[in-house]
Design a protein around this motif. Structure first.
Motif, PDB file in Angstrom:
ATOM      1  N   HIS A 119     -24.636  18.347  25.273  1.00  0.00           N
ATOM      2  CA  HIS A 119     -23.407  18.553  25.936  1.00  0.00           C
ATOM      3  C   HIS A 119     -22.514  19.346  25.126  1.00  0.00           C
ATOM      4  O   HIS A 119     -21.709  18.685  24.539  1.00  0.00           O
ATOM      5  N   LEU A 120     -22.623  20.551  24.992  1.00  0.00           N
ATOM      6  CA  LEU A 120     -21.669  21.369  24.279  1.00  0.00           C
ATOM      7  C   LEU A 120     -20.155  21.227  24.638  1.00  0.00           C
ATOM      8  O   LEU A 120     -19.216  21.210  23.743  1.00  0.00           O
ATOM      9  N   CYS A 121     -19.730  21.192  25.896  1.00  0.00           N
ATOM     10  CA  CYS A 121     -18.498  20.947  26.523  1.00  0.00           C
ATOM     11  C   CYS A 121     -17.815  19.674  26.021  1.00  0.00           C
ATOM     12  O   CYS A 121     -16.619  19.775  25.435  1.00  0.00           O
ATOM     13  N   GLN A 122     -18.333  18.483  26.131  1.00  0.00           N
ATOM     14  CA  GLN A 122     -17.834  17.440  25.917  1.00  0.00           C
ATOM     15  C   GLN A 122     -18.931  16.606  25.073  1.00  0.00           C
ATOM     16  O   GLN A 122     -19.651  15.718  25.509  1.00  0.00           O
ATOM     17  N   SER A 156     -13.791  18.482  22.024  1.00  0.00           N
ATOM     18  CA  SER A 156     -14.278  19.130  23.123  1.00  0.00           C
ATOM     19  C   SER A 156     -13.874  20.481  23.345  1.00  0.00           C
ATOM     20  O   SER A 156     -13.053  20.985  22.385  1.00  0.00           O
ATOM     21  N   CYS A 157     -14.450  21.158  24.533  1.00  0.00           N
ATOM     22  CA  CYS A 157     -14.178  22.759  24.265  1.00  0.00           C
ATOM     23  C   CYS A 157     -13.578  22.933  25.735  1.00  0.00           C
ATOM     24  O   CYS A 157     -13.785  22.360  26.769  1.00  0.00           O
ATOM     25  N   GLY A 158     -12.457  23.944  25.644  1.00  0.00           N
ATOM     26  CA  GLY A 158     -11.925  24.191  27.012  1.00  0.00           C
ATOM     27  C   GLY A 158     -11.800  25.831  27.017  1.00  0.00           C
ATOM     28  O   GLY A 158     -10.917  26.479  27.942  1.00  0.00           O
ATOM     29  N   ALA A 159     -12.719  26.470  26.244  1.00  0.00           N
ATOM     30  CA  ALA A 159     -12.518  27.872  26.339  1.00  0.00           C
ATOM     31  C   ALA A 159     -12.949  28.576  27.722  1.00  0.00           C
ATOM     32  O   ALA A 159     -12.101  29.577  27.745  1.00  0.00           O
ATOM     33  N   CYS A 160     -13.938  28.275  28.328  1.00  0.00           N
ATOM     34  CA  CYS A 160     -14.030  29.013  29.365  1.00  0.00           C
ATOM     35  C   CYS A 160     -12.927  28.907  30.667  1.00  0.00           C
ATOM     36  O   CYS A 160     -13.026  29.356  31.704  1.00  0.00           O
ATOM     37  N   CYS A 161     -12.011  27.893  30.245  1.00  0.00           N
ATOM     38  CA  CYS A 161     -10.871  27.563  31.438  1.00  0.00           C
ATOM     39  C   CYS A 161      -9.720  28.417  31.002  1.00  0.00           C
ATOM     40  O   CYS A 161      -8.567  28.188  31.152  1.00  0.00           O
ATOM     41  N   GLY A 210     -20.691  23.676  37.549  1.00  0.00           N
ATOM     42  CA  GLY A 210     -21.958  23.993  37.073  1.00  0.00           C
ATOM     43  C   GLY A 210     -22.082  25.005  35.991  1.00  0.00           C
ATOM     44  O   GLY A 210     -23.024  25.709  35.750  1.00  0.00           O
ATOM     45  N   HIS A 211     -20.940  25.338  35.507  1.00  0.00           N
ATOM     46  CA  HIS A 211     -20.924  26.324  34.532  1.00  0.00           C
ATOM     47  C   HIS A 211     -21.321  26.228  33.023  1.00  0.00           C
ATOM     48  O   HIS A 211     -20.771  25.226  32.308  1.00  0.00           O
ATOM     49  N   PHE A 212     -22.325  26.784  32.516  1.00  0.00           N
ATOM     50  CA  PHE A 212     -22.854  26.716  31.038  1.00  0.00           C
ATOM     51  C   PHE A 212     -22.550  28.033  30.581  1.00  0.00           C
ATOM     52  O   PHE A 212     -23.407  29.076  30.885  1.00  0.00           O
ATOM     53  N   CYS A 213     -21.913  28.142  29.456  1.00  0.00           N
ATOM     54  CA  CYS A 213     -21.720  29.302  28.588  1.00  0.00           C
ATOM     55  C   CYS A 213     -22.812  29.838  27.946  1.00  0.00           C
ATOM     56  O   CYS A 213     -23.959  29.355  27.943  1.00  0.00           O
ATOM     57  N   PRO A 214     -22.828  31.129  27.278  1.00  0.00           N
ATOM     58  CA  PRO A 214     -24.005  31.620  26.810  1.00  0.00           C
ATOM     59  C   PRO A 214     -24.542  30.763  25.737  1.00  0.00           C
ATOM     60  O   PRO A 214     -25.747  30.690  25.203  1.00  0.00           O
ATOM     61  N   SER A 215     -23.470  29.961  25.155  1.00  0.00           N
ATOM     62  CA  SER A 215     -23.908  29.196  23.802  1.00  0.00           C
ATOM     63  C   SER A 215     -24.893  28.320  24.152  1.00  0.00           C
ATOM     64  O   SER A 215     -25.799  27.897  23.267  1.00  0.00           O
ATOM     65  N   TYR A 216     -25.153  27.811  25.498  1.00  0.00           N
ATOM     66  CA  TYR A 216     -25.701  26.475  25.841  1.00  0.00           C
ATOM     67  C   TYR A 216     -27.205  27.464  25.708  1.00  0.00           C
ATOM     68  O   TYR A 216     -28.259  26.682  25.292  1.00  0.00           O
ATOM     69  N   HIS A 217     -27.481  28.765  25.886  1.00  0.00           N
ATOM     70  CA  HIS A 217     -28.881  29.162  26.035  1.00  0.00           C
ATOM     71  C   HIS A 217     -29.012  29.687  24.684  1.00  0.00           C
ATOM     72  O   HIS A 217     -30.491  29.918  24.223  1.00  0.00           O
ATOM     73  N   CYS A 257     -15.516  28.179  17.688  1.00  0.00           N
ATOM     74  CA  CYS A 257     -16.411  28.207  16.910  1.00  0.00           C
ATOM     75  C   CYS A 257     -17.656  28.307  17.885  1.00  0.00           C
ATOM     76  O   CYS A 257     -18.745  29.019  17.850  1.00  0.00           O
ATOM     77  N   VAL A 258     -17.754  27.009  19.006  1.00  0.00           N
ATOM     78  CA  VAL A 258     -18.890  27.078  19.588  1.00  0.00           C
ATOM     79  C   VAL A 258     -19.180  28.128  20.670  1.00  0.00           C
ATOM     80  O   VAL A 258     -20.281  28.403  20.961  1.00  0.00           O
ATOM     81  N   THR A 259     -18.166  28.913  21.066  1.00  0.00           N
ATOM     82  CA  THR A 259     -18.125  29.962  21.892  1.00  0.00           C
ATOM     83  C   THR A 259     -18.550  31.192  20.795  1.00  0.00           C
ATOM     84  O   THR A 259     -18.806  32.381  21.714  1.00  0.00           O
ATOM     85  N   ASP A 260     -18.593  31.338  19.525  1.00  0.00           N
ATOM     86  CA  ASP A 260     -18.896  32.394  18.945  1.00  0.00           C
ATOM     87  C   ASP A 260     -20.136  32.286  18.235  1.00  0.00           C
ATOM     88  O   ASP A 260     -20.492  31.873  17.301  1.00  0.00           O
TER      89      ASP A 260
HETATM   90  S1  SF4 Z   1     -16.806  27.719  26.862  1.00  0.00           S
HETATM   91 FE1  SF4 Z   1     -19.108  26.812  27.038  1.00  0.00          FE
HETATM   92  S2  SF4 Z   1     -18.716  24.855  25.733  1.00  0.00           S
HETATM   93 FE2  SF4 Z   1     -16.847  25.596  26.379  1.00  0.00          FE
HETATM   94  S3  SF4 Z   1     -16.405  24.519  28.004  1.00  0.00           S
HETATM   95 FE3  SF4 Z   1     -16.934  26.491  28.663  1.00  0.00          FE
HETATM   96  S4  SF4 Z   1     -19.364  26.095  29.105  1.00  0.00           S
HETATM   97 FE4  SF4 Z   1     -18.464  24.292  27.864  1.00  0.00          FE
END
Ligand code: SF4
Ligand code: SF4
Length: 271
Positions: A8-11, A17-22, A119-126, A149-152
């Motif tokens: 789980h990349l977000c948390q 944790s990450c909040g980039a996509c918010c 349900g959002h999973f950013c491209p880093s998940y893939h 970094c996790v989003t780059d």
């Molecule tokens: S950018 Fe990716 S890792 Fe970060 S909170 Fe959003 S979905 Fe999760």
């Protein structure tokens, strides 16, 4: 065969944790200290004033009036419900999440709506491999740097590609949990915030810039520097680089090379 555990990349754990996509990094002033104060104030306000769904409109209104709404990119939404999830301010996340509200999910008031938020999973998940994800999680314990970094994807993949070529295998994430190796890798990823050749342009985010209507990649003009395209071009773009001379470019290449060499020799010597 036992199925591998989902990462789980977000948390990922209790340390970050990450909040980039918010929209966390889309404020015009997205320096660490500014975001820290922003998240701290709104978390306090949320805890003190929101007792149920009926209080959310007033909360949103107060935040929008109290905080600067200047953004890096107008088309990217910055959500007012992003805050700190823990008292230690180590984890950023959604204040509307059921785990924050005695099991009540308040996210249907959000700009994106509950389903998208959930349900959002950013491209880093893939795009990041399992080893790349786990390595990053083991190396970085700081919400601000982790989210950057996790989003780059480029910077993560490029770094581990150079390392893998040097050690002739994929580095073992378990060896990045502590010690000298972790320190070296952390020094590399920390360049995301301390890179001396970072472009002063305010509309840059990593390799992208926004011209008012669309995102474009801000390429480095090697011709004007009298140089070939650097082997570290993708890393330089991720670091939002701008070089004004060949000397600067060489210095930048040396900085990256030194770190990679140090990692490789430390890994091989099992230090
Ligand atoms: S950018 Fe990716 S890792 Fe970060 S909170 Fe959003 S979905 Fe999760
Ligand atoms: S409501 Fe959605 S966009 Fe806003 S902080 Fe929560 S998850 Fe992020």
């Amino acid at each position: 065969m036992k199925e591998k555990e989902f990462i789980h990349l977000c948390q990922p754990d209790s340390c970050k944790s990450c909040g980039a996509c918010c929209g966390l990094y889309n404020y015009a002033d997205s320096r660490r200290e500014s975001l820290l104060l922003r998240l701290r104030r709104r978390t306090e306000l949320f805890r003190n004033t929101v007792k149920g769904k009926g209080d959310l409109a007033a909360f949103s209104d107060m935040i929008r009036k109290a905080e600067s709404q200047d953004k890096l990119y107008e088309v990217i939404y910055c959500c007012e419900y992003l805050g700190f999830l823990d008292n230690e301010e180590k984890r950023v996340g959604c204040l509307l999440h059921p785990l924050q509200n005695d099991g009540v999910d308040l996210r249907d008031v959000s700009f994106y709506g509950r389903e998208l938020c959930d349900g959002h999973f950013c491209p880093s998940y893939h795009h990041l491999s399992r080893e790349e994800k786990q390595s990053l999680i083991n190396i970085i314990d700081d919400w601000y740097l982790y989210g950057l970094c996790v989003t780059d994807i480029d910077i993560v993949k490029e770094y581990f590609r150079f390392i893998s070529e040097g050690i002739c295998e994929v580095p073992d994430p378990e060896r990045l949990c502590e010690g000298k190796l972790r320190e070296i890798a952390l020094a590399f990823f920390s360049l995301k915030v301390s890179w001396p050749f970072r472009s002063p342009e305010s509309n840059r985010f990593g390799k992208y810039y926004f011209d008012g209507s669309q995102y474009m990649i801000s390429h480095i003009d090697y011709d004007s520097l009298g140089a070939e395209r650097s082997r570290y071009d993708k890393i330089f773009l991720s670091l939002s680089s701008r070089f004004t001379s060949l000397e600067e470019l060489k210095e930048a290449e040396d900085t990256i090379q030194r770190n990679i060499d140090e990692f490789i020799s430390c890994y091989c010597e099992k230090c």
